[in-house]
Design a protein around this motif. Structure first.
Motif, PDB file in Angstrom:
ATOM      1  N   LYS A  29      -3.169  23.751  83.723  1.00  0.00           N
ATOM      2  CA  LYS A  29      -3.158  22.525  82.908  1.00  0.00           C
ATOM      3  C   LYS A  29      -1.798  22.448  82.236  1.00  0.00           C
ATOM      4  N   VAL A  30      -0.977  21.509  82.696  1.00  0.00           N
ATOM      5  CA  VAL A  30       0.415  21.437  82.250  1.00  0.00           C
ATOM      6  C   VAL A  30       0.724  20.050  81.706  1.00  0.00           C
ATOM      7  N   LEU A  31       1.409  20.030  80.579  1.00  0.00           N
ATOM      8  CA  LEU A  31       1.926  18.782  80.019  1.00  0.00           C
ATOM      9  C   LEU A  31       3.363  18.617  80.505  1.00  0.00           C
ATOM     10  N   LEU A  32       3.628  17.517  81.204  1.00  0.00           N
ATOM     11  CA  LEU A  32       4.962  17.213  81.711  1.00  0.00           C
ATOM     12  C   LEU A  32       5.638  16.235  80.764  1.00  0.00           C
ATOM     13  N   LEU A  33       6.762  16.656  80.188  1.00  0.00           N
ATOM     14  CA  LEU A  33       7.547  15.764  79.344  1.00  0.00           C
ATOM     15  C   LEU A  33       8.468  14.971  80.259  1.00  0.00           C
ATOM     16  N   GLY A  66      12.095  11.460  77.112  1.00  0.00           N
ATOM     17  CA  GLY A  66      13.475  11.042  76.925  1.00  0.00           C
ATOM     18  C   GLY A  66      14.380  12.190  77.285  1.00  0.00           C
ATOM     19  N   TYR A  67      15.515  12.267  76.630  1.00  0.00           N
ATOM     20  CA  TYR A  67      16.548  13.218  77.011  1.00  0.00           C
ATOM     21  C   TYR A  67      16.843  14.256  75.935  1.00  0.00           C
ATOM     22  N   PHE A  68      16.764  13.860  74.676  1.00  0.00           N
ATOM     23  CA  PHE A  68      17.235  14.701  73.580  1.00  0.00           C
ATOM     24  C   PHE A  68      16.108  15.475  72.894  1.00  0.00           C
ATOM     25  N   ALA A  69      16.497  16.433  72.040  1.00  0.00           N
ATOM     26  CA  ALA A  69      15.532  17.284  71.348  1.00  0.00           C
ATOM     27  C   ALA A  69      14.535  16.459  70.533  1.00  0.00           C
ATOM     28  N   GLU A  70      15.028  15.450  69.832  1.00  0.00           N
ATOM     29  CA  GLU A  70      14.103  14.650  69.019  1.00  0.00           C
ATOM     30  C   GLU A  70      13.067  13.937  69.882  1.00  0.00           C
ATOM     31  N   HIS A  71      13.420  13.588  71.116  1.00  0.00           N
ATOM     32  CA  HIS A  71      12.450  12.966  72.025  1.00  0.00           C
ATOM     33  C   HIS A  71      11.357  13.964  72.391  1.00  0.00           C
ATOM     34  N   GLY A  72      11.755  15.217  72.686  1.00  0.00           N
ATOM     35  CA  GLY A  72      10.770  16.251  73.006  1.00  0.00           C
ATOM     36  C   GLY A  72       9.857  16.534  71.826  1.00  0.00           C
ATOM     37  N   TYR A  73      10.454  16.562  70.645  1.00  0.00           N
ATOM     38  CA  TYR A  73       9.683  16.820  69.430  1.00  0.00           C
ATOM     39  C   TYR A  73       8.598  15.756  69.249  1.00  0.00           C
ATOM     40  N   HIS A  74       9.024  14.486  69.266  1.00  0.00           N
ATOM     41  CA  HIS A  74       8.076  13.390  69.018  1.00  0.00           C
ATOM     42  C   HIS A  74       7.063  13.242  70.149  1.00  0.00           C
ATOM     43  N   LEU A  96      17.075  20.234  76.551  1.00  0.00           N
ATOM     44  CA  LEU A  96      17.150  19.578  75.241  1.00  0.00           C
ATOM     45  C   LEU A  96      15.768  19.126  74.780  1.00  0.00           C
ATOM     46  N   SER A  97      15.014  18.497  75.668  1.00  0.00           N
ATOM     47  CA  SER A  97      13.662  18.072  75.272  1.00  0.00           C
ATOM     48  C   SER A  97      12.750  19.289  75.065  1.00  0.00           C
ATOM     49  N   ALA A  98      13.002  20.374  75.796  1.00  0.00           N
ATOM     50  CA  ALA A  98      12.235  21.606  75.579  1.00  0.00           C
ATOM     51  C   ALA A  98      12.495  22.173  74.187  1.00  0.00           C
ATOM     52  N   PHE A  99      13.740  22.071  73.706  1.00  0.00           N
ATOM     53  CA  PHE A  99      14.054  22.546  72.350  1.00  0.00           C
ATOM     54  C   PHE A  99      13.213  21.786  71.326  1.00  0.00           C
ATOM     55  N   GLY A 100      13.102  20.474  71.500  1.00  0.00           N
ATOM     56  CA  GLY A 100      12.283  19.670  70.602  1.00  0.00           C
ATOM     57  C   GLY A 100      10.812  20.050  70.695  1.00  0.00           C
ATOM     58  N   ALA A 101      10.349  20.324  71.916  1.00  0.00           N
ATOM     59  CA  ALA A 101       8.953  20.734  72.107  1.00  0.00           C
ATOM     60  C   ALA A 101       8.677  22.050  71.380  1.00  0.00           C
ATOM     61  N   LEU A 102       9.596  23.006  71.495  1.00  0.00           N
ATOM     62  CA  LEU A 102       9.429  24.287  70.791  1.00  0.00           C
ATOM     63  C   LEU A 102       9.312  24.075  69.284  1.00  0.00           C
ATOM     64  N   LYS A 103      10.146  23.221  68.739  1.00  0.00           N
ATOM     65  CA  LYS A 103      10.136  22.959  67.291  1.00  0.00           C
ATOM     66  C   LYS A 103       8.838  22.265  66.865  1.00  0.00           C
ATOM     67  N   VAL A 118       6.257  27.291  77.410  1.00  0.00           N
ATOM     68  CA  VAL A 118       7.210  26.174  77.530  1.00  0.00           C
ATOM     69  C   VAL A 118       8.285  26.562  78.537  1.00  0.00           C
ATOM     70  N   MET A 119       8.559  25.633  79.460  1.00  0.00           N
ATOM     71  CA  MET A 119       9.605  25.827  80.469  1.00  0.00           C
ATOM     72  C   MET A 119      10.535  24.631  80.444  1.00  0.00           C
ATOM     73  N   GLY A 120      11.842  24.897  80.473  1.00  0.00           N
ATOM     74  CA  GLY A 120      12.833  23.837  80.499  1.00  0.00           C
ATOM     75  C   GLY A 120      13.556  23.768  81.829  1.00  0.00           C
ATOM     76  N   PHE A 121      14.689  23.065  81.824  1.00  0.00           N
ATOM     77  CA  PHE A 121      15.483  22.898  83.040  1.00  0.00           C
ATOM     78  C   PHE A 121      16.924  22.658  82.639  1.00  0.00           C
TER      79      PHE A 121
END
Length: 181
Positions: A29-33, A66-74, A96-103, A118-121
């Motif tokens: 079960k994976v959430l794709l950002l 989106g592309y940036f950390a704040e997009h991943g966060y929200h 970058l979006s993974a960083f927001g997800a972690l936060k 959490v996995m990024g790219f």
């Protein structure tokens, strides 16, 4: 049809590789950002990830990001408030979006990787400094630049020829943000 030289990676295959990696770690079960659709590399990664997941029984929930950390966060914050934690891993289309997800997970009291992996790219230089250090996909950026320069130099030197497409390999960099279930 315009024929141009191109140096890059196979983003579709890389997306498939990420889904396979998470499945091998036990995540079904994976959430794709989801990234911006006007960036073809993001679209190819998503398609590869979803195609592999569909064929191998991974339940993928997709949320716009989106592309940036704040997009991943929200994106993570919005998704959790609306649906709860109905996934064991997040695949972010870029680091970058993974960083927001972690936060966001940290702020909401969700432990990474104990409760959610959490996995990024991209293997952004900061990826090894996040808490926990981010598992991600490394693109051979230096090699891409070197090969592109060589092709450009040949073209500027007057060498004619057919347009070349050079596809370089990627690798998963395992750090501490993905847990074996």
């Amino acid at each position: 049809e315009i024929r141009l030289d191109n140096v890059g990676i196979d983003n579709y295959a890389a997306g498939r590789m990420c889904a396979k990696y998470l499945l091998e770690k036990g995540h079904r079960k994976v959430l794709l950002l989801k990234g911006r659709k006007d960036i073809y590399s993001f679209s190819d990664r998503e398609r590869g990830f979803i195609d592999y997941s569909t064929r191998h029984g991974i339940d993928v929930k997709v949320t716009p990001c989106g592309y940036f950390a704040e997009h991943g966060y929200h994106a993570v914050e919005r998704y959790l408030k609306k649906h709860g934690r109905d996934f064991t891993a997040i695949f972010a289309i870029n680091d970058l979006s993974a960083f927001g997800a972690l936060k966001a997970l940290h702020d909401l009291g969700v432990l990474v990787p104990d409760e959610v992996s959490v996995m990024g790219f991209d293997d952004d230089p900061i990826s090894s400094y996040t808490i926990p250090p981010l598992t991600t996909v490394r693109q051979p950026r230096e090699e891409m630049g070197r090969v592109a320069f060589e092709i450009l130099y040949e073209r500027l030197s007057g060498k004619k020829g057919v347009a070349r497409r050079v596809v370089l390999p990627v690798e998963i960099v395992e750090r501490e943000s993905v847990k074996q279930l």
